[in-house]
Scaffold this active site. Sequence first.
Site, PDB file in Angstrom:
ATOM      1  CD  GLU A  34      -2.962  -1.162   0.252  1.00 53.16           C
ATOM      2  OE1 GLU A  34      -2.833  -0.428  -0.748  1.00 53.16           O
ATOM      3  OE2 GLU A  34      -3.937  -1.908   0.427  1.00 53.16           O
ATOM      4  CG  HIS A  75      -4.230   0.806   5.507  1.00 50.01           C
ATOM      5  ND1 HIS A  75      -5.598   0.977   5.360  1.00 50.01           N
ATOM      6  CD2 HIS A  75      -3.928  -0.380   4.918  1.00 50.01           C
ATOM      7  CE1 HIS A  75      -6.093  -0.052   4.689  1.00 50.01           C
ATOM      8  NE2 HIS A  75      -5.103  -0.894   4.429  1.00 50.01           N
ATOM      9  CE1 TYR A 104     -16.684  16.001  21.789  1.00 49.65           C
ATOM     10  CE2 TYR A 104     -18.456  14.658  22.702  1.00 49.65           C
ATOM     11  CZ  TYR A 104     -17.161  15.167  22.775  1.00 49.65           C
ATOM     12  OH  TYR A 104     -16.354  14.821  23.828  1.00 49.65           O
ATOM     13  CG  HIS A 150      -8.923  -1.870   1.668  1.00 50.34           C
ATOM     14  ND1 HIS A 150      -8.120  -1.542   0.598  1.00 50.34           N
ATOM     15  CD2 HIS A 150      -8.071  -2.245   2.648  1.00 50.34           C
ATOM     16  CE1 HIS A 150      -6.850  -1.740   0.904  1.00 50.34           C
ATOM     17  NE2 HIS A 150      -6.801  -2.168   2.153  1.00 50.34           N
ATOM     18  CE1 TYR A 170     -11.030  20.284  23.770  1.00 50.73           C
ATOM     19  CE2 TYR A 170      -9.491  18.505  23.396  1.00 50.73           C
ATOM     20  CZ  TYR A 170     -10.765  18.985  23.384  1.00 50.73           C
ATOM     21  OH  TYR A 170     -11.787  18.168  22.975  1.00 50.73           O
TER      22      TYR A 170
END
Length: 237
Positions: free
Chosen positions: A85, A104, A125, A167, A220
């Site tokens: 990859e 990945h 959120y 995948h 933050y």
Amino acid sequence: MAERKRRMSAAERKIRQAMIDKCVFMNESGLNQGTSGNISARFQNRMLITPSATPYADMTPEMIASMPFDAKYGTWEGPLKPSTEWRFHFDILKSRGEMGAVIHAHPTYCTALAIARKDIPSAHYMIAAFGGVNVRCAPYARFGSAELSENAIAALEGRSACLLANHGSIAIGQDLDKAMWRAVELETIARQYHLSLGIGGPVLLTNAEVRETIEAFGSYGVQDDYRDVAARALPEK
């Protein structure tokens, strides 16, 4: 593609070992299985990436492949071939100069949603940690292909994570710690969203509510890299 002996600095060795440690963590935590996941990190003018089909427990810093950004595309150095990859890792890091690492993996819930070819919407959120109102699922393409890389880059536009159809997942960050934090958070939200689908489906947050969260993250440091993008890109409703 060739092996070349090169003196390794202490700083480079530290990053290589951190990549191996993150690989081991992925499997121990259940985020990944076997050798299906792969990790890359930016170091100076090249990409460091885990080798292909090598058990993480057997990996050493010397086995990590190195791919210069300024050499012929696909050039690598090391005793072992880079992950199959390598294309999307390389292309992401080259096109996203603000990012320093790519994770990945094939986590169960992210992959289940990717098999169904579903985006992850603003069901929680913490979706804001990825830069927008959703995490996109990139269209399917064969592993290791140029098409898969192109699809991933498109799905990552304005985002720090995406799913890959049928995948797995990709998470990116300014460094290895931030990329792994996002990879774990992504699987957490994928699990929550998956479970909510079985009890009537989620009630989604509005774009304005997601924007508010992204702006609050800046206080933050969670989301400094996407605050300005979100302010421009997210409509109020």
